[in-house]
Design an enzyme around this catalytic site. Structure first.
Site, mmCIF file in Angstrom:
data_model
loop_
_atom_site.group_PDB
_atom_site.id
_atom_site.type_symbol
_atom_site.label_atom_id
_atom_site.label_comp_id
_atom_site.label_asym_id
_atom_site.label_seq_id
_atom_site.Cartn_x
_atom_site.Cartn_y
_atom_site.Cartn_z
ATOM 1 N N GLY A 25 49.020 92.182 1.273
ATOM 2 C CA GLY A 25 47.635 92.044 1.809
ATOM 3 C C GLY A 25 46.981 91.130 1.174
ATOM 4 N NE ARG B 124 54.195 88.015 9.704
ATOM 5 C CZ ARG B 124 53.389 89.035 9.787
ATOM 6 N NH1 ARG B 124 53.088 89.376 10.960
ATOM 7 N NH2 ARG B 124 53.152 89.922 8.770
#
Ligand code: AMP
Length: 398
Positions: free
Chosen positions: A356, A37
């Site tokens: 997910g 990230r």
């Protein structure tokens, strides 16, 4: 799709850009264990630095629920971010107020500062206008680069975008473009793959997709519910037997909307979910033992699915076709993923996947990098697949 990007921002030199990023990174013992990230935010940060802006990064970490929780500080992110950026990154103890404003004002053009966890303030998750105003006072313009937080109407994702000139960052732009190519304005025909454990968690998603796709393959535990709804013996499989009516409604809706549904025609069954378990591959209409569970799709099903992909120009994928974490029940997911990746590499298929476990499944198959786009946003990706407007994206529309 029309939203403001940094291409629309003129004269950024000397301006303070408040950049909402997703730095909710995995951390252990105060150390960042996966910097994916952080890397995702680099293109936007670099672009703003190159333009001479002062960059103030705004992010949440974990769930402090409106209180200062020292263990949930963003401070451990400073060093790894600075290493990736190859430039110093400062830190401010608070994201609003005089201290934050003073720290940001001290930055040179091209300087970067990370502001403390925005969720230390209760106004963040409430999207409190007064708190959004406090945030707005720290910067001159707002850039949202956190698609994964865009399904939440919080002060730093939505309220703030209404108060300052607001733009999509580079990661946000890539994500929105990929999603638009997969479902907004796709090249047809479009095939979907939806797998995973339960129908109940993906009901809205299935309903939205049958109205939009030419073909939809249903796999994983949720396929068992559909097989059961058609009177097929599923033995001791995971299924939501009380959702049989809903499953039949979805099938009827698909038929009415001209969406071909691909359900497993053969399945892999076993009595135990353990690595290397003894398995049988049977046709879906064959009887299976009460203690046997359907744990993966069979080779005939995969073959049919791969043919469906070859007939399509666009693929949108969420959820594994079996219990992919436990080999050999990963076989159908891996084969289908490899086929999709091969078609994507040759340019025959635009293959977009996300949500997910899907990322983990594609990584397990070793093909995540070969897909056209893989979204790591969980909830936001699913809500977008459900056809819901995402508040953080809506606020960036022109
Ligand atoms: P989801 O989070 O809804 O995408 O579900 C992913 C989970 O579904 C994974 O952990 C898989 O192991 C599980 N799953 C897939 N197929 C089956 C199946 N046939 N029986 C039980 N669990 C399954």
């Amino acid at each position: 799709m029309t939203f403001r990007t940094l291409d629309d921002a003129s004269d950024l030199a000397g301006q303070i850009a408040l950049v909402r990023v997703d730095f909710n990174v995995p951390m252990e013992g105060g150390k960042v264990t996966d910097d994916t990230r952080l890397r995702a935010a680099l293109p936007t940060i670099q672009r703003l630095r190159d333009a001479g802006a002062k960059v103030a990064l705004l992010a949440h970490f974990d769930r402090p629920r409106g209180k200062v929780v020292p263990e949930m500080s963003l401070r451990p992110v400073v060093q790894p971010l600075s290493d990736l950026l190859g430039a110093p990154v400062r830190f401010a103890e608070d994201c609003v107020g005089e201290a934050a404003k003073a720290a940001v004002a001290e930055l040179d053009a091209g300087g970067v500062i990370l502001l403390e966890n925005v969720r230390f303030h209760a106004g963040e998750e409430k999207n409190d206008p007064a708190f959004a105003q406090q945030l707005a006072e720290v910067g001159d313009l707002y850039v949202n680069d956190a698609f994964s937080a865009a399904h939440r109407a919080h002060a730093s994702t939505e309220g703030l975008a209404r108060l300052l000139p607001a733009y999509a960052g580079e990661s946000m732009r890539r994500e929105l473009e990929a999603l638009d190519a997969a479902l907004g304005n796709p090249v047809k025909p479009v095939i979907g793959i939806v797998g995973g454990a339960k129908v109940s968690t993906k009901l809205d998603l299935l309903k939205n997709l049958v109205g939009k796709l030419d073909r939809l393959a249903i796999g994983g535990g949720m396929a068992n519910t559909f097989l059961f709804a058609q009177g097929i013996d599923i033995g001791g499989s995971l299924a939501e037997r009380d959702m049989a009516d809903t499953a039949r409604e979805i099938l009827a809706e698909a038929e009415a909307r001209g969406c071909e549904i691909l359900l497993p025609i053969d399945v892999v069954v076993a009595t135990e979910v353990k690595p290397g378990a003894e398995t049988r591959t049977v046709l879906a209409r064959e009887e299976i033992g009460d203690e046997e569970k359907i744990l993966d799709a069979g080779p005939l099903t995969v073959e049919k699915l791969v043919k469906g992909m070859a007939l399509s120009r666009t693929l949108i994928w969420n959820g594994p076709l079996g219990v992919f974490e436990v080999p050999p029940f990963d076989a159908a997911t891996v084969k289908a993923a490899q086929a999709a990746a091969q078609l994507a590499t040759t340019g025959a298929l635009i293959a977009v996947a996300g949500g997910g476990d899907t990322v983990a499944a594609l990584n397990h198959a070793g093909v995540a990098d070969d897909m056209t786009f893989v979204s790591t946003a969980g909830g936001a990706f699913l809500e977008w697949m459900e056809g819901k407007p995402l508040p953080g994206v809506e606020a960036l529309r022109t």
